[in-house]
Design an enzyme around this catalytic site. Structure first.
Site, PDB file in Angstrom:
ATOM      1  CD  GLU A 233      -2.677   1.299   2.531  1.00 15.13           C
ATOM      2  OE1 GLU A 233      -3.298   2.353   2.765  1.00 15.13           O
ATOM      3  OE2 GLU A 233      -2.787   0.272   3.235  1.00 15.13           O
ATOM      4  CD  GLN A 327       5.823  31.176  -6.654  1.00 13.62           C
ATOM      5  OE1 GLN A 327       4.867  30.695  -6.052  1.00 13.62           O
ATOM      6  NE2 GLN A 327       6.103  32.466  -6.636  1.00 13.62           N
TER       7      GLN A 327
END
Length: 368
Positions: A233, A327
């Site tokens: 997982e 950004q």
């Protein structure tokens, strides 16, 4: 070949409707069945149980295709490489034959109900109770933050069969929701990101299932079973991370080549080149580390500590890369019409689920 096929499927079947799925806050059942028909469900399950006979590498190819196309909210990764393996590893022959073929077609959609309002990363704190009553279990309790929770009709429920024994009193029990009374779905939770992935509260009110729905040959094996499967997982969270990292970089490089400021392309500014040089280097290191983890996992050598490193470091890197890429998009990066904005929202949960990154550091620290 599987990656190419999965990429085509996600591009043609899921991406054109993805805004609709985000608005509805779930991918529809028809898309799950189409994925099953295309061989994209249970790729690592044996052919005798309806799967494709592959390994985690095949699951990785599918999850990477989802990430590269940008349909991260399609929850088949959890269904394929978290839910189905519990049945393969711990189910009886009868259970495998009954459930795995239906998971492979999408007739059954899988979820695993671990987290509770008062128990997150600490699975020993689970309160949901399963009491034996003749040849049935009577399940009572509630779960929250359950991925695929609105659609799932096949749920692995983490329960206490003997609360006095702590972790040793934990068992995994299957609930087929179409066949029981007393099961209720709560809200489809309003999340920051991954809007297309239904995430729900689940309630079990005297839900009765046959004792034959217990996973494993005896009660009390649940905690061990969870611990054995958690490395995969956590590695899968790394899969989603590296795929989004690579997509964010590719889209940002394309954007800064086209966008102009002060008479020249954004990529011609040294700051842009240096930032992208750093991110490309870190992404390359991440890819090499991730591929090594997959190789080790397929060969049976991925230990829980290294899996924890992969989960924490790659998801941290994902957050950093996506933030820097946003950004570089400037104001447009904050606009929802640009894919980087969705990635910014979707990436954040990666540092939380599957065990928070703080828990990963704790596990790594204990090994020192």
């Amino acid at each position: 070949m599987l990656y190419d096929m999965a990429t085509r499927f996600m591009s043609e079947e899921i991406a054109p409707r993805y805004d609709e799925f985000e608005k509805n806050e779930m991918v529809d059942r028809e898309s799950w069945r189409k994925a099953g028909a295309a061989g994209l469900l249970c790729a690592s399950m044996p052919e005798e149980y309806g799967g494709s006979g592959g390994t985690f590498a095949h699951e990785s190819a599918i999850i990477e295709a989802i990430g590269h196309v940008g349909v991260d909210g399609f929850g088949i990764g959890l269904h394929n490489s978290i839910v189905a393996p519990y049945i393969l590893h711990y189910g009886s022959q009868e259970q495998k034959k009954k459930w795995l073929p239906k998971l492979a077609t999408g007739e059954l959609i899988g979820a695993i109900a671990m987290t509770e309002p008062g128990a997150g990363s600490d699975l020993q704190g689970v309160k949901t109770r399963a009491e034996r009553d003749g040849n049935q279990y009577r399940i009572n309790g509630s779960k929250t933050f359950i991925t695929n929770g609105q659609l799932a009709n096949f749920i692995i429920v983490v329960t206490k069969t003997d609360p006095e024994k702590g972790a040793k009193g934990t068992s995994l029990i299957i609930v087929e929701t179409d066949e029981v009374e007393g099961f209720e779905r709560g809200r489809n939770l309003d999340k920051i990101g991954l809007k297309a992935n239904d995430t729900s509260e689940l309630f079990f009110n005297d839900v009765r299932v046959p004792t034959s729905n217990l996973l494993g040959h005896e009660e009390g094996q649940g905690f061990i079973q969870l611990m054995q499967q958690l490395p995969q997982e956590r590695l899968q969270i790394g899969t989603g991370a590296i795929a989004m990292i690579e997509r964010a970089l590719a889209l940002t490089i394309e954007y800064v080549k086209e966008r102009k400021a002060f008479g020249k392309a954004i990529i011609d500014f040294q700051n842009t080149q240096f930032k992208l040089a750093e991110l490309k280097t870190e992404a390359t290191i991440g890819r090499v580390f991730y591929n090594d983890c997959v190789t080790r996992h397929i060969n049976g050598g991925l230990d829980p500590v290294t899996a924890s490193m992969a989960k924490y470091w790659l998801s941290d890197l994902q957050g950093k890369v996506v933030d820097e890429c946003l950004q570089l998009h400037g104001g447009y990066g904050y606009m929802n019409e640009y894919p980087i904005a969705r990635m910014f929202r979707d990436a954040r949960v990666q540092r939380i689920y599957g065990g928070t990154n703080e828990i990963m550091k704790l596990l790594i620290g204990r090994s020192l």
